[in-house]
Design an enzyme around this catalytic site. Sequence first.
Site, PDB file in Angstrom:
ATOM      1  N   GLY A  45      30.056  28.139  33.947  1.00 55.42           N
ATOM      2  CA  GLY A  45      29.366  27.198  32.909  1.00 55.42           C
ATOM      3  C   GLY A  45      29.500  27.604  31.570  1.00 55.42           C
ATOM      4  O   GLY A  45      29.495  27.030  30.719  1.00 55.42           O
TER       5      GLY A  45
ATOM      6  N   SER B  80      36.906  32.384  43.148  1.00 53.79           N
ATOM      7  CA  SER B  80      37.302  31.028  43.375  1.00 53.79           C
ATOM      8  C   SER B  80      38.225  30.554  42.218  1.00 53.79           C
ATOM      9  O   SER B  80      38.017  31.168  41.044  1.00 53.79           O
ATOM     10  CB  SER B  80      36.081  30.083  43.310  1.00 53.79           C
ATOM     11  OG  SER B  80      35.315  30.056  42.243  1.00 53.79           O
TER      12      SER B  80
ATOM     13  N   SER C 299      35.732  24.246  35.358  1.00 58.90           N
ATOM     14  CA  SER C 299      35.777  24.913  34.329  1.00 58.90           C
ATOM     15  C   SER C 299      37.153  25.097  33.958  1.00 58.90           C
ATOM     16  O   SER C 299      38.185  24.700  35.015  1.00 58.90           O
ATOM     17  CB  SER C 299      35.034  26.388  34.378  1.00 58.90           C
ATOM     18  OG  SER C 299      35.945  27.017  35.428  1.00 58.90           O
TER      19      SER C 299
ATOM     20  N   ASP D 255      28.957  19.469  40.732  1.00 55.81           N
ATOM     21  CA  ASP D 255      28.739  20.548  41.321  1.00 55.81           C
ATOM     22  C   ASP D 255      27.343  20.436  41.553  1.00 55.81           C
ATOM     23  O   ASP D 255      26.317  20.286  40.598  1.00 55.81           O
ATOM     24  CB  ASP D 255      28.840  21.627  40.225  1.00 55.81           C
ATOM     25  CG  ASP D 255      29.325  23.099  40.581  1.00 55.81           C
ATOM     26  OD1 ASP D 255      29.386  22.891  41.856  1.00 55.81           O
ATOM     27  OD2 ASP D 255      29.727  23.908  40.053  1.00 55.81           O
TER      28      ASP D 255
ATOM     29  N   LYS E  70      26.158  25.929  32.385  1.00 53.08           N
ATOM     30  CA  LYS E  70      25.743  25.178  33.576  1.00 53.08           C
ATOM     31  C   LYS E  70      24.187  25.027  33.762  1.00 53.08           C
ATOM     32  O   LYS E  70      23.654  24.065  34.051  1.00 53.08           O
ATOM     33  CB  LYS E  70      26.414  25.753  34.666  1.00 53.08           C
ATOM     34  CG  LYS E  70      26.486  24.845  36.125  1.00 53.08           C
ATOM     35  CD  LYS E  70      27.125  25.248  37.224  1.00 53.08           C
ATOM     36  CE  LYS E  70      28.583  25.020  37.053  1.00 53.08           C
ATOM     37  NZ  LYS E  70      29.415  25.413  37.989  1.00 53.08           N
TER      38      LYS E  70
END
Lengths: 518, 518
Positions: B193, B219, B224, B281, B313
């Site tokens: 985030g 990942s 993002s 998310d 985030k």
Amino acid sequence: MSADIGPDKGTEPTHGDSADDMLRAWRAGIDTYQEPVVYMRRDCAVCRSEGFTTQARIRLTAGSGSIVATLCVVDGPWLGHGVAGLSEAAWRALHPQPGQWITVSHAPVLDSLSHVRSKVYGHRLDAGAFRAVIGDIAAGRYSDLHLATFITACAGDHLDLDETVSLTQAMIDVGERLDWGRDMVVDKHCVGGLPGNRTTLLVVPIVAACGLTMPKTSSRAITSPAGTADTMEVLAPVDLDIGAMRRTVERTGACIVWGGSVRLSPADDVLIRVERPLDLDSEGQLVASVLSKKAAAGSTHVLIDLPVGPTAKVRSREAAQALGRRLVEVGRSIGLQVALRVTDGLQPVGRGIGPALEARDVLAVLRRQADAPDDLRQRALRLAGDILELGGAAPPGAGLRLATEVLADGRAWAKFAAICEAQGGLREVPVASHRHVVEAPSAGRVTSIDNRVLSRAAKLAGAPRAPAAGVDVHVRLGDIVRAGQPLFTLHAQAPGELAYAQQYVNARPPIFQISEAS
Amino acid sequence: MSADIGPDKGTEPTHGDSADDMLRAWRAGIDTYQEPVVYMRRDCAVCRSEGFTTQARIRLTAGSGSIVATLCVVDGPWLGHGVAGLSEAAWRALHPQPGQWITVSHAPVLDSLSHVRSKVYGHRLDAGAFRAVIGDIAAGRYSDLHLATFITACAGDHLDLDETVSLTQAMIDVGERLDWGRDMVVDKHCVGGLPGNRTTLLVVPIVAACGLTMPKTSSRAITSPAGTADTMEVLAPVDLDIGAMRRTVERTGACIVWGGSVRLSPADDVLIRVERPLDLDSEGQLVASVLSKKAAAGSTHVLIDLPVGPTAKVRSREAAQALGRRLVEVGRSIGLQVALRVTDGLQPVGRGIGPALEARDVLAVLRRQADAPDDLRQRALRLAGDILELGGAAPPGAGLRLATEVLADGRAWAKFAAICEAQGGLREVPVASHRHVVEAPSAGRVTSIDNRVLSRAAKLAGAPRAPAAGVDVHVRLGDIVRAGQPLFTLHAQAPGELAYAQQYVNARPPIFQISEAS
């Protein structure tokens, strides 16, 4: 085999600045259900210059029309250069001329998705938020993934009363609203979940035969093997536009049409197309869906039938009361008088499950055949009686008697035939080409029936898409059966579907519980 | 233009019983992102006999392999008779020979969807339910609509501790699990985030240079403009299989690879592909996603970086504590020791946002360039220090000093170069072809920066798909700027994308709040 696709070499756009974002419309003939999809070559100028990638949301403009579609990038040789292939849904929505130049650009950023995310995280949405979301949905700006998220976020008990009112009002405001120019327009709705409960096709002609106005719009199946519109379509056209619907009501006092084709509550039609594959239906959306359609159809007084049973959509009397309260409250907020009748939902109504089998049952009742299913007849008479009283056509307590008379003396059947005629002509009921009988494994008394598994079997057999497909139920709760006696028959229009439904039934515990008769 | 598609007339299947359900595989070249789709003619024998309709879920079998795909029915002339056109995702998953006979049949009924519906309605799911759902998801049996529903139903705070543990364990069990044959394998994860927070590429070489084992799987971006794997991919290959990953770790003590390509927690990879377009998310899924990947990667000790800020985030210290507690508790249940560091998430880290711009910042720190972003350097050193202490490579309180030494004397840079080399070779960082500078409208002090809008602008400019795209930030919180001074530069690889990002930025309130300097 496809040399005729795409524009000729000679008519390709010049690759100057102005033509880079233009492609020629080509009908790709791909059925993506209702999501508009556009197919574009990875190497086309606009993909390269705009950086479009698969799954991007793209705006297509042809003349003054414009839609948003999901992009599928294509590397295959089958799609011509300078061509935008449109899925059937995109073609219907944009309706360009074949080969017409269309402009492609990024879809505008969907600000209303922030409200959807907010709902996912458990926050309340206000009326403005619902207006924004429903406006974008009705305009076709949401992808199926966005729709699935919104539906799921609103499911369960995630919408409170105010939110449900806001959602309902937003769904009314985004569509057309009919005005019948009279103070009293009656309507009915069944919350569903009970296979074969096709009372609308009986209630409408009875009520209309007594002089009330009942312009009925019905939905197609969401999670069931047949919606009222699917069953009615077996008997007469239901895809009427507003003009044809109005003429039918002027001539007969009533109609039974598909709500989607008259574009009442168009957002609801979009939501339903995604609810169906998800097999998902929520209280808030149910209330908003039902009442927005009723309000948009110009109804003033609505009777809601709430069948209750352990395997019906509403499983307990308490749940029915909670849902009923919500329907009455939201109705009041939007100016609709809502009455309720909680009915028995322990077993299927009538004998058929699936459009044609249910239509056959309805005709048997209307024509007063000796073998007509009495439970369907009784339910319809009680509901019709309620509406006759609600609409002032019968004094309190006298509705059931009047309804019974009107059915018995043939006026209801005559009215139904007139409605079908006005909608485009009464049709023959089709019969399935493939059948399989399921027999009682042992003798005894039928003590319970699993409505959900029966519905599922009917759907696997092809209902409602294949109108003649479904399940014909031969016994009822409390019946004494002998071993080998037929319990129900699967009907299908394709051998694969019959086998699939059969396989599903065989893999389950018995659908009919049979206890040794005492 | 497509005369070469499909099998020749002479090799069409005979229409006996056995061949009715067989078609020849044809690669249609249609990029449907990751959902496998099969295109079949409406008039093909199997569609007619099985009653297949668009959106049906179909099982395709080629030899011993089998997948489930979503059907698109085709009326167009471009698809040959007797052919099943496969989307790229379906082709990759089934990998048939071109023209190979494949069998098509109804997909098995997905019983695990009843658990998803149950979750939508607010019920708790047990371990068995999560195993069933995750098993079907990893096997590719869920359509994108099903996935969106499951993700939404689990979002918000809809999963309790036990459910999160069950989900995590199910995600671990369904994939491969690495065993490095040692008691201590360290790892780190940033909850994200915070644009530009690319510390992993610094922490891994520092820690590995001190002798700890750190096989890092990262990942790609979910919501993002760049995931760690996207940024690393600018510098070296990250699509390593397990063998190549193991060789890299044996040679250098560490690696930085994409988790998806080694098939650790394959269900997570499927979920992420749908979370991305939904920009969604959730806490439970976040915990399950992070910890299942760590456990599957064979880690024993994990440091989690939780940046906190109003537009990060995690927005508050309380939220960070709640999420941290959940991570520690779930970690304990599955045998992982989890340590936390809550960090400042008020503004982007470093200067670049987007894969190549972030990679440039990382290289500047590793190479000890004078203009390297100091905030990125400091953050990475603190996190590396924590891990050195957690892993016993430095005594308590001495981790930061050791990390600082290892970066300063070039050992970290040498280790990073060795890791890149082992993964396939260090790459040049690409530079964007199209740029647009956004200037300060007035003089003053920068008092706040909207990370979310900056990230969104970077994504609209093409990040992470276009690696050189993104945003380069020139000022930081507290800086004094003059009117007309560059605040940030948009980078894009396509003019349309640059225009799109520019348009988005222009339509928003200022991203940088500038107050008159006092």
